[in-house]
Design an enzyme around this catalytic site. Structure first.
Site: not given
Ligand SMILES: NC(=O)c1ccc[n+]([C@@H]2O[C@H](COP(=O)([O-])OP(=O)(O)OC[C@H]3O[C@@H](n4cnc5c(N)ncnc54)[C@H](OP(=O)(O)O)[C@@H]3O)[C@@H](O)[C@H]2O)c1
Length: 223
Positions: A35, A40, A69, A102
């Site tokens: 994704d 980004y 996006k 987006h």
């Molecule tokens: N279209 C949009 O507007 C939009 C909005 C939000 C998100 N997204 C997409 O969705 C993805 C995920 O978003 P999110 O907000 O859920 O992610 P996030 O909170 O930004 O990132 C995940 C966090 O959790 C940590 N983590 C991951 N796996 C873990 C595990 N097994 N144990 C402990 N910590 C863990 C990661 O740390 P480390 O990386 O340091 O390991 C990171 O700090 C984004 O990256 C993006 O691609 C899209």
């Protein structure tokens, strides 16, 4: 790829300088879905990791599902192709499997807005590390601490899969990347599912509050 793999790698905030290696680990761990987004600011690095694994012969392009996006300042017809080509150029790929808008609302062009909005947004985010009110329990944990089975990310990822929701956990940490895809050899019981569902607080975490006065802001309605 026609089908969307259920688990993909999220790449938002995946730091340039680290994300290329993370993408390589991800492909070795079995992920086939990425994704990405122009916003980004790391599509070059994501693409470098993908191309490295294609060159190594670990995967073919057609084995992968790659999404990007269109950022909100490009929502006029003549700009869409230009923006899409920019992402393809950064990723150094010939095609995307999915190209999303987006966010639902467009921002003004020309691209002065492109410069202004992210910096305003970034300063807002830095000054509001938690821009939303999450329900907290007595130990300040978002998820109640007496919920004994909620102790791994795999459970939360599995929970979404069992609801037929595609999950794109972001990580640049090899051990977590591997852990987050170990979700196909167990199943949550209906009781587990109901317990997690009972945590629902009917709130949206990503609300993009800086845009709340936009005429097309979508989150004023009940959800
Ligand atoms: N279209 C949009 O507007 C939009 C909005 C939000 C998100 N997204 C997409 O969705 C993805 C995920 O978003 P999110 O907000 O859920 O992610 P996030 O909170 O930004 O990132 C995940 C966090 O959790 C940590 N983590 C991951 N796996 C873990 C595990 N097994 N144990 C402990 N910590 C863990 C990661 O740390 P480390 O990386 O340091 O390991 C990171 O700090 C984004 O990256 C993006 O691609 C899209």
């Amino acid at each position: 790829m026609e089908d969307i793999p259920t688990v993909g790698l999220g790449t938002w905030k995946a730091a340039p300088g680290k994300v290329t290696e993370a993408v390589k680990v991800t492909i070795d761990a079995g992920y086939r879905h990425f994704d990405c987004a122009y916003f980004y600011h790391n599509e070059h690095e994501v693409g470098a990791g993908i191309r490295h694994k294609i060159r190594e012969g670990v995967v073919r392009r057609e084995d992968l599902f790659i999404a990007s996006k269109l950022w909100c300042t490009w929502y006029t017809k003549p700009l869409v192709r230009i923006a899409c080509c920019r992402s393809l150029k950064a990723l150094k790929l010939k095609y995307l499997d999915l190209y999303l808008m987006h966010w639902p609302m467009g921002f003004k062009s020309p691209h002065t807005a492109w410069i202004m909005i992210p910096s305003k947004l970034l300063s807002f985010c830095f000054s509001h590390p938690r821009a939303y009110d999450l329900p907290l329990d007595c130990t300040n944990m978002v998820i109640p601490s007496d919920t004994d089975f909620l102790d791994t990310w795999e459970i939360l990822i599995r929970f979404q899969i069992q609801r037929n929701v595609i999950v794109i956990p972001k990580s640049i940490t090899p051990s977590r990347i591997k852990e987050n895809i170990q979700v196909f050899d167990f199943e949550l019981t209906q009781h587990n599912m109901d317990s997690i569902l009972s945590l629902d607080r009917n709130l949206r975490l990503a609300t993009f509050p800086i845009t709340k006065n936009h005429k097309d802001y979508p989150f004023h309605i009940e959800y």
